[in-house]
Design an enzyme around this catalytic site. Structure first.
Site, mmCIF file in Angstrom:
data_model
loop_
_atom_site.group_PDB
_atom_site.id
_atom_site.type_symbol
_atom_site.label_atom_id
_atom_site.label_comp_id
_atom_site.label_asym_id
_atom_site.label_seq_id
_atom_site.Cartn_x
_atom_site.Cartn_y
_atom_site.Cartn_z
ATOM 1 N N GLY A 1 16.717 36.564 64.737
ATOM 2 C CA GLY A 1 16.610 36.642 63.287
ATOM 3 C C GLY A 1 17.476 35.588 62.625
ATOM 4 O O GLY A 1 18.444 35.105 63.222
ATOM 5 N N GLN B 1 22.153 31.466 56.009
ATOM 6 C CA GLN B 1 22.678 30.905 57.263
ATOM 7 C C GLN B 1 22.332 29.433 57.436
ATOM 8 O O GLN B 1 22.940 28.747 58.260
ATOM 9 C CB GLN B 1 22.156 31.693 58.470
ATOM 10 N N CYS C 1 25.354 37.244 66.202
ATOM 11 C CA CYS C 1 24.866 36.533 65.027
ATOM 12 C C CYS C 1 24.956 35.039 65.286
ATOM 13 O O CYS C 1 25.966 34.558 65.820
ATOM 14 C CB CYS C 1 25.728 36.906 63.825
ATOM 15 N N LEU C 2 23.924 34.294 64.910
ATOM 16 C CA LEU C 2 23.939 32.842 65.124
ATOM 17 C C LEU C 2 25.068 32.176 64.346
ATOM 18 O O LEU C 2 25.490 31.075 64.698
ATOM 19 C CB LEU C 2 22.593 32.230 64.726
ATOM 20 N N HIS D 1 20.580 43.860 59.830
ATOM 21 C CA HIS D 1 21.512 42.744 60.001
ATOM 22 C C HIS D 1 21.133 41.569 59.096
ATOM 23 O O HIS D 1 21.978 41.011 58.389
ATOM 24 C CB HIS D 1 21.496 42.325 61.479
ATOM 25 N N GLU D 2 19.853 41.208 59.117
ATOM 26 C CA GLU D 2 19.427 40.024 58.362
ATOM 27 C C GLU D 2 19.478 40.282 56.851
ATOM 28 O O GLU D 2 19.862 39.397 56.079
ATOM 29 C CB GLU D 2 18.023 39.583 58.784
ATOM 30 N N HIS E 1 22.824 39.837 55.392
ATOM 31 C CA HIS E 1 23.197 38.436 55.108
ATOM 32 C C HIS E 1 22.897 38.054 53.655
ATOM 33 O O HIS E 1 23.598 37.232 53.069
ATOM 34 C CB HIS E 1 22.421 37.474 56.009
HETATM 35 ZN ZN ZN Z 1 23.453 37.128 61.525
#
Ligand code: ZN
Length: 157
Positions: free
Chosen positions: A46, A51, A88-89, A130-131, A134
């Site tokens: 995701g 991000q 998380c990226l 999670h997304e 953000h």
């Molecule tokens: Zn993330």
């Protein structure tokens, strides 16, 4: 197709509130395509627009069942609870234990401007929560139980 730079944890943009998308312009479509490319390149499941440095309420998710594109997503229902590892990226090389709903239902708009409802359990519910966090400047590290751990794999959200 373009890979965009993924912003990391210490960057203030990740803590800002993203703005709703008013119109799906060619620029928005391009952003979404780039977000998908960037997510796949990084082996993520995701990615949210902040991000990649864009404060727009857009999320892309692929838990291995094909891409899901959510514009202006809103969680409208959650049920149950799951506790498990999350990454998380924007927090590379780390993971931690987070408790999330086990089921989540989300209303959003797709890339053609149609209203859609997406629901999921387990990993999909975790990815949705999670997304969408953000978009409100929330990182999983805010919710982690215990210490962050080092990971060796690329399996991050
Ligand atoms: Zn993330």
């Amino acid at each position: 197709m373009a890979i965009r730079m993924i912003r990391e944890e210490n960057e203030p943009i990740l803590r800002k509130i993203s703005k709703p998308v008013k119109e799906i312009t060619p620029k928005i479509t391009e952003l979404i395509e780039d977000m998908l490319d960037t997510m796949y390149e990084a082996n993520g499941v995701g990615l949210a627009a902040p991000q990649v440095g864009m404060l727009k309420r857009i999320v892309v998710i692929d838990i291995g069942e094909g891409p899901v594109i959510l514009i202006n997503p809103e969680i409208v229902e959650t049920r149950g609870e799951q506790t498990g590892n999350e990454g998380c990226l924007s927090v590379p090389g780390k993971m931690g234990v987070v408790t999330r709903p086990n089921y989540a239902k989300v209303n959003a708009v797709d890339i053609t401007g149609q209203n859609i409802t997406v629901e999921g359990e387990e990993l999909m519910a975790r990815a949705l929560c999670h997304e969408i966090d953000h978009l409100d400047g929330i990182l999983y590290t805010d919710k982690v139980e215990g210490e962050l751990m080092d990971v060796e794999t690329d399996e991050e959200e």
